[in-house]
Write an enzyme that holds these catalytic residues in place. Structure first.
Site, PDB file in Angstrom:
ATOM      1  N   ASP A 221      -5.207 -10.089  -8.004  1.00  0.00           N
ATOM      2  CA  ASP A 221      -5.346  -9.132  -9.194  1.00  0.00           C
ATOM      3  C   ASP A 221      -4.385  -8.617  -9.674  1.00  0.00           C
ATOM      4  O   ASP A 221      -4.198  -8.703 -10.995  1.00  0.00           O
ATOM      5  CB  ASP A 221      -6.645  -8.197  -8.687  1.00  0.00           C
TER       6      ASP A 221
ATOM      7  N   THR B  33      -1.161   0.504 -10.384  1.00  0.00           N
ATOM      8  CA  THR B  33      -2.265   0.006  -9.983  1.00  0.00           C
ATOM      9  C   THR B  33      -3.064   0.844  -8.917  1.00  0.00           C
ATOM     10  O   THR B  33      -4.329   0.677  -8.695  1.00  0.00           O
ATOM     11  CB  THR B  33      -2.199  -1.369  -9.132  1.00  0.00           C
TER      12      THR B  33
ATOM     13  N   GLU C 286       0.787  -1.282   0.152  1.00  0.00           N
ATOM     14  CA  GLU C 286       0.099   0.194  -0.090  1.00  0.00           C
ATOM     15  C   GLU C 286       0.765   1.326  -0.080  1.00  0.00           C
ATOM     16  O   GLU C 286       0.286   2.327  -0.708  1.00  0.00           O
ATOM     17  CB  GLU C 286      -1.017   0.090   1.280  1.00  0.00           C
TER      18      GLU C 286
END
Length: 629
Positions: free
Chosen positions: A393, A618, A260
């Protein structure tokens, strides 16, 4: 009288000269012929589009060529309709390194009902552009087109300084349209809430007019920096920059999640550096990059999930020694770019080792990977479960995007991506009833589940990006089918907003839609994935329906998630329009991703983040492609 006073010789000489000049004029006119006529008959716009530099070629339009025969058959979905011939957007000629610049910052915001002012915008735009030369330096800097993809040298070098481009060298800006203005208004409303009640903190709690902390590093502010730049919000950007310069300190005794913090903080700082040319952001990126490196000090070189950026220590979660596959394979774009900019190869070396290791692992199923990997052994764990949703993903997304970032030279990445998409077709694709929507389910120990996370809606955009970069047209057909499914995940719900997870009906039942929603899954977190894919689909096809679908989604965000005092909130129940049950939290990615992709979706300017020059991480932070496509 004067003519009569001249001698006969003088008169003859004058008449001869007049005759000579007249003959020369006729020859000059007729020798130019049709080219002369065609030049004068060109419209002013056509003349402006001629290259100003000898040898310039037409810039690559971000439009797919007509589809060619697919390299692979459609397997389980033979009924997919063929790709429609795309509508090429208007493409201007100009230098191949045209600078990305945000829309003019001083265009007045107009509500979506103020149509009379919108119609006057192009005329006003020309006037305003001439007055704005004083702020051109703020608009940004070019990405050098000849950057090498060779591994960076270990020698520390001075950071590359993007060079600014004067207005005369740039194409004329495409005027902001009504829908883009609505996005700017939404951003400013969200930013007002953050500034008033959560300034410098991670996330806004708009209902309680307070904030929540995750890392204590101003996540929302950093995530939104490049969005403000792209939207042309100069004042907001400058204010945020001051906070980064004076208050953003990484020397803190705090644990951060490697993934993150990489995609949001490191990615956001690198992107903002490239767009603005401001070295402050590169210095901050180097600082956080160095502080994240202890995560890679594991027996297997598969990084730990958590790092204490003050102490320089790292560890897995308390409950396991595993990391998720998506997290360890979706930090590569950012660390590779940090190496390229600094000349310090340690960043790229660390993340490349991860990809090479995963490439060799057993436990895959036709290119599909499990969700977990052990940091001690370096092996996949929890084998037999395959999904394109949470925990896996972005592994697939970054296979393609690393290949594009590096100039399409790293064949292992491409091989793994192509194999994985074939695995998706073989094992995870099904059709729903009654609308026969193509969706991506999950596989658990040989049993298919018709469950699809909203996160999976990144896939249509990724498939379209691959097709745009020369991969099989089959991928574009699948992208068109899947983006329709993702839209229906909104359209078939009472609020017009998608839940976090849906289950599809495989058998027709009277009174049932394709989409079923379980009570635990009906929340909406303001996620960006569908809007992201709509952006790619519109950019590559020019089909206006994708803009219309995005417009519907924005209107429903405004209707059900907007908080009057500032900000937007996640909601608990997308099935209850009268009370969607607000959760009192605005995720940083709403500003960093969702509204950014909305703005780009509504733009007809392919040079506003040109996808032949930039690749998005992303978290929607654009990073330069090392070798232009």
């Amino acid at each position: 009288k004067k003519w009569k006073q001249l001698s006969r010789l003088q008169r003859s000489v004058i008449l001869f000269l007049f005759a000579f000049l007249a003959v020369c004029g006729v020859i000059s006119y007729t020798s130019m012929g049709e080219p002369w006529k065609s030049l004068t008959n060109k419209s002013l716009d056509d003349q402006r589009t001629e290259p100003q530099i000898p040898g310039l070629k037409l810039a690559n339009p971000a439009v797919l060529p007509a589809p060619q025969k697919a390299d692979a058959n459609l397997g389980d979905y033979p009924e997919l309709s063929p790709q429609k011939p795309p509508k090429p957007p208007h493409v201007r000629r100009g230098p191949s390194n045209l600078q990305i610049k945000p829309p003019r910052r001083d265009v007045r915001l107009k509500t979506r009902h103020d149509s009379s002012r919108i119609e006057e915008e192009p005329v006003q735009a020309d006037k305003e552009e001439k007055m704005e030369k004083s702020v051109i330096s703020w608009r940004g800097a070019v990405i050098e087109p000849d950057q090498s993809t060779e591994p960076p040298s270990s020698k520390i070098k001075e950071p590359e300084k993007p060079s600014s481009v004067e207005a005369e060298d740039q194409k004329e800006p495409v005027p902001i349209n009504e829908r883009q203005l609505a996005v700017i208004e939404a951003f400013r409303h969200a930013w007002k809430g953050y500034k008033d009640f959560a300034w410098g903190h991670d996330e806004l709690k708009p209902l309680s007019k307070s904030y929540s902390e995750w890392f204590g590093l101003g996540l929302t502010l950093i995530d939104a920096l490049d969005t403000m730049w792209i939207l042309g919000l100069k004042e907001e950007f400058e204010e945020a920059r001051k906070w980064v310069a004076n208050d953003l300190v990484f020397d803190k005794n705090v644990d951060v999640n490697l993934f993150e913090s990489t995609i949001r903080i490191l990615g956001g700082l690198l992107s903002t550096y490239h767009l603005s040319g401001d070295s402050l952001f590169l210095e901050k990126a180097k600082d956080i990059g160095n502080r994240l490196m202890p995560a890679f000090k594991t027996p297997s070189k598969i990084p730990y999930s958590d790092v204490n950026i003050g102490r320089g220590t790292a560890h897995p979660p308390r409950w396991t020694s595993d990391s998720t596959v998506a997290e360890v394979t979706s930090i590569q774009l950012e660390f590779r770019e940090l190496s390229r900019l600094t000349g310090d190869e340690k960043f790229q070396k660390a993340v490349d080792e991860v990809m090479k290791h995963v490439h060799t692992l057993s436990g895959k199923n036709d290119g599909l990977v499990p969700m977990f990997i052990n940091t001690n052994s370096g092996q996949f764990t929890h084998l037999g479960v395959y999904t394109l949703g949470a925990r896996a993903d972005s592994y697939y997304e970054y296979l393609l995007k690393q290949w594009i970032q590096g100039g399409k030279k790293e064949n292992e990445l491409l091989e793994d991506y192509m194999r994985a998409i074939e695995g998706v077709k073989k094992h995870l694709l099904q059709r729903s009833q009654p609308k026969k929507l193509t969706f991506v389910g999950e596989l658990a120990h040989g049993h298919f589940s018709a469950k699809m996370d909203h996160l999976v809606c990144f896939l249509p955009g990724t498939l379209a990006l691959g097709a745009h970069n020369g991969l099989t047209a089959d991928h574009m057909k699948l992208a068109e089918a899947l983006i329709e499914t993702c839209y229906e995940m909104y359209a078939q719900v009472e609020t017009g907003l998608s839940p976090e997870i849906v289950h599809f009906n495989l058998h027709a039942q009277k009174g049932h839609k394709d989409v079923e929603i379980k009570p635990a899954d009906r929340h909406n977190l303001l996620r960006p994935e569908t809007v992201e894919s709509l952006f790619y689909m519109y950019r590559f096809t020019g089909d206006k329906k994708y803009q219309d679908w995005g417009w519907e989604i924005l209107q429903n965000f405004n209707k059900y998630t907007r908080v009057p005092t500032g900000g937007y909130t996640s909601i608990n129940n997308v099935q209850n329009p009268s009370n969607p049950e607000p959760r009192d939290k605005m995720e940083s990615f709403f500003l960093g991703e969702t509204l950014k992709y909305m703005f780009l979706l509504f733009s007809d300017d392919i040079d506003l983040i040109n996808l032949d020059k930039y690749v998005f991480n992303t978290e929607a932070h654009p990073l330069p492609i090392w070798v232009p496509a």
